[in-house]
Design a protein around this motif. Structure first.
Motif, short mmCIF file in Angstrom:
data_model
loop_
_atom_site.label_atom_id
_atom_site.label_comp_id
_atom_site.label_asym_id
_atom_site.label_seq_id
_atom_site.Cartn_x
_atom_site.Cartn_y
_atom_site.Cartn_z
N UNK A 55 0.92 -1.65 -0.18
CA UNK A 55 0.19 0.32 -0.39
C UNK A 55 0.95 1.02 -0.47
N UNK A 56 2.12 1.15 0.65
CA UNK A 56 2.96 2.65 0.02
C UNK A 56 3.43 2.63 -1.58
N UNK A 57 4.19 3.31 -1.49
CA UNK A 57 4.48 3.64 -3.35
C UNK A 57 5.55 3.85 -3.29
N UNK A 58 6.46 2.82 -2.57
CA UNK A 58 7.72 2.83 -2.04
C UNK A 58 8.38 1.48 -2.96
N UNK A 59 9.32 1.87 -3.23
CA UNK A 59 10.75 2.64 -3.68
C UNK A 59 10.16 3.16 -5.45
N UNK A 60 10.35 4.46 -5.27
CA UNK A 60 9.40 5.35 -6.75
C UNK A 60 7.97 5.00 -6.60
N UNK A 61 7.03 4.42 -7.73
CA UNK A 61 6.02 4.68 -7.93
C UNK A 61 5.77 2.97 -8.19
N UNK A 62 5.34 2.06 -6.98
CA UNK A 62 5.15 0.91 -6.41
C UNK A 62 6.35 0.23 -8.11
N UNK A 63 7.71 0.40 -8.09
CA UNK A 63 8.09 0.18 -7.96
C UNK A 63 9.19 -1.74 -8.09
N UNK A 64 9.74 -2.30 -8.48
CA UNK A 64 9.93 -3.68 -7.41
C UNK A 64 10.81 -3.46 -7.23
N UNK A 65 11.05 -4.29 -6.20
CA UNK A 65 12.60 -4.30 -5.31
C UNK A 65 13.52 -4.54 -5.89
N UNK A 66 13.41 -5.60 -6.65
CA UNK A 66 14.67 -6.52 -7.62
C UNK A 66 14.81 -6.67 -9.07
N UNK A 67 15.95 -6.41 -9.81
CA UNK A 67 15.02 -6.76 -10.78
C UNK A 67 16.27 -7.91 -11.31
N UNK A 68 15.67 -8.95 -12.53
CA UNK A 68 14.42 -8.97 -12.68
C UNK A 68 13.24 -8.96 -11.59
N UNK A 69 11.81 -8.77 -11.42
CA UNK A 69 10.41 -8.45 -11.15
C UNK A 69 10.57 -9.86 -10.26
N UNK A 70 10.97 -10.59 -11.17
CA UNK A 70 10.17 -12.28 -10.92
C UNK A 70 11.18 -12.95 -11.17
N UNK A 71 11.47 -13.93 -10.67
CA UNK A 71 12.55 -15.75 -10.46
C UNK A 71 12.70 -15.76 -12.75
N UNK A 72 11.75 -15.84 -12.53
CA UNK A 72 11.42 -16.73 -13.52
C UNK A 72 11.98 -15.69 -14.89
N UNK A 73 12.26 -14.08 -14.87
CA UNK A 73 12.41 -13.75 -15.74
C UNK A 73 13.81 -13.04 -15.81
N UNK A 74 14.67 -13.26 -17.45
CA UNK A 74 15.91 -13.49 -18.19
C UNK A 74 16.54 -11.88 -16.80
N UNK A 75 17.94 -11.78 -16.55
CA UNK A 75 17.94 -10.61 -15.68
C UNK A 75 19.01 -9.97 -17.10
#
Length: 119
Positions: free
Chosen positions: A99-119
């Protein structure tokens, strides 16, 4: 001094349009964008909490592909255990703060956002 000033002015002029109007935040976003951001952050948190353990085989595979089978077998599991902890805790953090718009505007904490996405 003049060269530094010229560099700053040139860099500022080249910023993408998103920065020209200000950063997107809760104050200048529509209610639907805020709810969508919260929903995305919540679902990302659920996914990363549930699938964080997949970092173990992923890191073995990625290390194997990038550095060869020896490092894949020896270093991959260590990276996998570390990233499992990081991804799972980031998922818990996103669930706790969806419910908090952090970091950024609800941006993911990690890149890539999901484990199945390519780095």
């Amino acid at each position: 001094m003049a060269a530094a000033l010229l560099t700053i002015v040139t860099a500022t002029a080249c910023l993408p349009p998103a920065f020209a109007g200000g950063l997107r935040n809760v104050d200048n976003a529509s209610p639907q964008e805020v709810v969508d951001g919260m929903a995305n952050k919540f679902s990302r948190g659920v996914a990363n909490t549930a699938t964080g353990w997949l970092e173990l085989p992923k890191q073995v595979y990625v290390t194997w592909q990038e550095s060869g089978p020896t490092k894949g077998i020896l270093i991959g599991p260590l990276k996998g255990v570390g990233m499992t902890v990081v991804r799972t805790l980031s998922g818990v953090g996103e669930l706790a703060t969806f419910f908090v718009a952090w970091p950024g505007f609800f941006e993911p904490y990690l890149e890539p956002p999901y484990v199945w996405q390519k780095e």
